[in-house]
Design a protein around this motif. Structure first.
Motif, PDB file in Angstrom:
ATOM      1  N   VAL A  53       0.429   8.207  -4.545  1.00 16.24           N
ATOM      2  CA  VAL A  53       1.581   8.557  -3.724  1.00 16.24           C
ATOM      3  C   VAL A  53       2.803   7.836  -4.288  1.00 16.24           C
ATOM      4  CG1 VAL A  53       2.605   8.400  -1.419  1.00 16.24           C
ATOM      5  CG2 VAL A  53       0.175   8.930  -1.671  1.00 16.24           C
ATOM      6  N   ASN A  54       3.902   8.567  -4.450  1.00 18.86           N
ATOM      7  CA  ASN A  54       5.076   7.984  -5.101  1.00 18.86           C
ATOM      8  C   ASN A  54       6.071   7.394  -4.114  1.00 18.86           C
ATOM      9  OD1 ASN A  54       4.930   8.470  -8.110  1.00 18.86           O
ATOM     10  ND2 ASN A  54       4.450  10.502  -7.343  1.00 18.86           N
ATOM     11  N   ALA A  55       5.580   6.833  -3.035  1.00 17.77           N
ATOM     12  CA  ALA A  55       6.481   6.228  -2.054  1.00 17.77           C
ATOM     13  C   ALA A  55       5.684   5.238  -1.207  1.00 17.77           C
ATOM     14  CB  ALA A  55       7.105   7.301  -1.155  1.00 17.77           C
ATOM     15  N   PRO A  56       6.317   4.172  -0.733  1.00 14.11           N
ATOM     16  CA  PRO A  56       5.615   3.214   0.122  1.00 14.11           C
ATOM     17  C   PRO A  56       5.276   3.838   1.470  1.00 14.11           C
ATOM     18  CG  PRO A  56       7.945   2.653  -0.064  1.00 14.11           C
ATOM     19  CD  PRO A  56       7.699   3.749  -1.038  1.00 14.11           C
ATOM     20  N   SER A 350      13.589  11.170  -5.514  1.00 16.79           N
ATOM     21  CA  SER A 350      12.140  11.096  -5.750  1.00 16.79           C
ATOM     22  C   SER A 350      11.869  10.143  -6.909  1.00 16.79           C
ATOM     23  CB  SER A 350      11.580  12.482  -6.057  1.00 16.79           C
ATOM     24  OG  SER A 350      11.812  13.375  -4.995  1.00 16.79           O
ATOM     25  N   PRO A 351      12.165   8.862  -6.744  1.00 17.60           N
ATOM     26  CA  PRO A 351      11.964   7.905  -7.840  1.00 17.60           C
ATOM     27  C   PRO A 351      10.482   7.612  -8.062  1.00 17.60           C
ATOM     28  CG  PRO A 351      12.660   6.766  -5.854  1.00 17.60           C
ATOM     29  CD  PRO A 351      12.697   8.223  -5.528  1.00 17.60           C
ATOM     30  N   MET A 352      10.146   7.189  -9.264  1.00 21.65           N
ATOM     31  CA  MET A 352       8.755   6.810  -9.523  1.00 21.65           C
ATOM     32  C   MET A 352       8.547   5.346  -9.167  1.00 21.65           C
ATOM     33  SD  MET A 352       8.525   6.796 -13.687  1.00 21.65           S
ATOM     34  CE  MET A 352       9.990   6.545 -14.677  1.00 21.65           C
ATOM     35  N   VAL A 353       7.344   5.048  -8.786  1.00 29.60           N
ATOM     36  CA  VAL A 353       7.020   3.685  -8.395  1.00 29.60           C
ATOM     37  C   VAL A 353       6.832   2.832  -9.654  1.00 29.60           C
ATOM     38  CG1 VAL A 353       5.991   4.372  -6.211  1.00 29.60           C
ATOM     39  CG2 VAL A 353       4.560   4.277  -8.260  1.00 29.60           C
TER      40      VAL A 353
END
Length: 487
Positions: A53-56, A350-353
């Motif tokens: 998942v690309n978000a906290p 939509s930044p990458m982690v």
């Protein structure tokens, strides 16, 4: 009232969950979806653990009224210690686990609705058409199985569909048009094969991370027009929007003052309130497409804990106030943002982690991954493999399409239904894409008149943002629509 919900992805889950929380007399709801991944949508199917998942968790709740809903579910269902992104200080689980959360939330909502005397059924079949009922203005939904199902209200929650084959490669050996689930689509790629990935966004990042996790040794090329990589997320900080809020956006629109320049002024006020410089932040944004991508990636990884909050606030504002602001901005500003700054806004929203950013940087530094901008042609070779033209001609063994559908794209499976709506005068296409929607009721709108039956939830609506709606955004839309349907 009988409600037909067409689509059982994240948007459908959000609507069921919101309906379960509404007060009012019981109704009936039928959910239609022919997908093998009901409740999960494209990206959250069972898959390899490398696809994260690309978000906290704090910004992934599908329940609008409860931002910590997903976080609590995760804590009670996952031994998550091995999924911690140390740079973010957050748990980032595989996407399949988030799919489990969506499934559990849907089942809990259905149980709650049935306990409140709703009639709920899930039909594993696509809706392919409809006819208007002359006696009361309702609809008969036509399923691919031949059924005719009467409903009073119907909701289109069909998502964006699958990637479009821009280069006509479907059927060519070695071509992967739909990369999810990557456990299946990338499993048989030879370890030494040269893999060309069309695109350089989050799906491309997932593809490279998956190949790296399975021990791929051959070259990987990100093939795109610009070569721009997503931004890297900064470590979360406790922040609250005080100026760039939905209320401020609505007030400005009511007074006729809402423009992009006005929004920039609100952002300037946000940073000034924190004692921080707006011009530094603006320079960072404007450099997105001009700074060399690898240099930018390396710099942003080093700045994950930066005390400057510009990008954090902007990402928050895009999620919180962006959908409303987009509906109310003048068309000239929307065209400017959509046509000139799509890649910048998409990369910021939509930044990458950092976990994945480190994998990408390691692959770039080793030379295994290359960025190849300026692509103009990709064609299958009669002898096998592919020829790619980007100023030079070169070959690859495998091509993976990682370009996600743009907003307003009608999924192929839904085209027969949309065509039926258009033919019956129940919907109209907006000149900029998507279906014209009444802002207040979310009903399809024809020449300014809302249709009595059909509503739209998600990016198929022409007034939705031109970037994919994130789960909190879908949850907010679903909550609003649930109140409309309940009323």
């Amino acid at each position: 009232m009988r409600i037909g919900l067409v689509g059982a992805g994240a948007a459908g889950v959000g609507l069921l969950d919101a309906l379960a929380a509404t007060e009012g007399r019981p109704d009936s709801i039928m959910v239609f979806d022919g997908s093998p991944a009901v409740w999960r949508g494209r990206p959250y199917q069972p898959d390899v653990e490398a696809v994260r998942v690309n978000a906290p968790p704090v910004i992934m709740s599908i329940r609008a009224a409860d931002p910590t809903h997903y976080q609590r579910w995760l804590e009670s269902h996952t031994d998550a210690a091995g999924y911690r992104d140390e740079a973010l200080g957050q748990i980032l689980v595989p996407r399949a686990r988030y799919g489990e959360y969506l499934e559990d939330t849907a089942r809990a909502a259905i149980d709650a609705l049935r306990s409140a005397d709703w009639q709920v059924s899930v039909v594993n079949s696509r809706v392919t058409g409809f006819t208007r009922r002359a006696e009361d203005g309702g609809a008969l939904l036509h399923t691919e199985g031949g059924a005719r199902v009467p409903v009073d209200r119907a909701v289109l929650a069909v998502g964006n569909g699958r990637p479009h084959d821009h280069y006509g490669l479907t059927g060519a050996p070695g071509y992967v048009n739909e990369p999810y689930p990557m456990a299946r689509t990338l499993a048989d790629i030879e370890p030494g094969a040269h893999v060309a990935v069309i695109g350089s966004g989050l799906t491309a990042v997932d593809s490279a991370a998956t190949l790296a996790a399975k021990g791929h040794t051959g070259p990987i090329s990100f093939v795109s027009r610009s070569g721009t990589l997503p931004s890297v997320q900064k470590r979360p900080a406790r922040l609250e929007l005080r100026h760039l809020t939905p209320a401020a956006v609505l007030a400005a629109a009511t007074s006729g003052a809402l423009t992009f320049d006005h929004l920039a002024g609100l952002m300037r006020a946000e940073l000034a309130g924190l004692g921080q410089d707006f011009d530094t932040f603006a320079a960072e944004i404007l450099a997105t497409e001009s700074e060399p991508p690898v240099d930018r990636l390396r710099r942003q990884l080093a700045e994950v804990e930066s005390p400057h909050h510009g990008s954090r606030l902007l990402t928050m504002a895009i999620r919180v106030a962006g959908p409303l602001a987009w509906q109310l901005l003048p068309e000239s500003d929307r065209s400017m943002l959509r046509d000139r700054h799509f890649r910048t806004i998409n990369g910021l929203s939509s930044p990458m982690v950092p976990h994945n950013a480190k994998i990408i940087l390691r692959l770039l530094d080793s030379g295994q991954l290359r960025l190849r901008p300026g692509v103009t042609e990709i064609e299958a070779r009669p002898s096998g493999g592919f020829t790619i033209v980007d100023g030079r001609r070169w070959t690859a063994d495998v091509v993976v399409n990682a370009v996600n559908p743009t907003a307003y794209t009608t999924p192929a499976d839904t085209e027969p239904l949309i065509n039926a709506l258009l033919a019956a005068g129940a919907a109209e296409l907006h000149p900029t894409g998507g279906l014209t929607v009444d802002r207040d009721t979310r009903a399809t709108s024809i020449h300014g008149h809302p249709d009595p039956t059909w509503h739209v939830l998600g990016n198929l609506a022409a007034d939705s943002m031109f970037i994919a709606t994130n789960p909190p955004g879908l949850a907010a839309e679903a909550n609003r629509l649930a109140r409309i349907l309940a009323a």
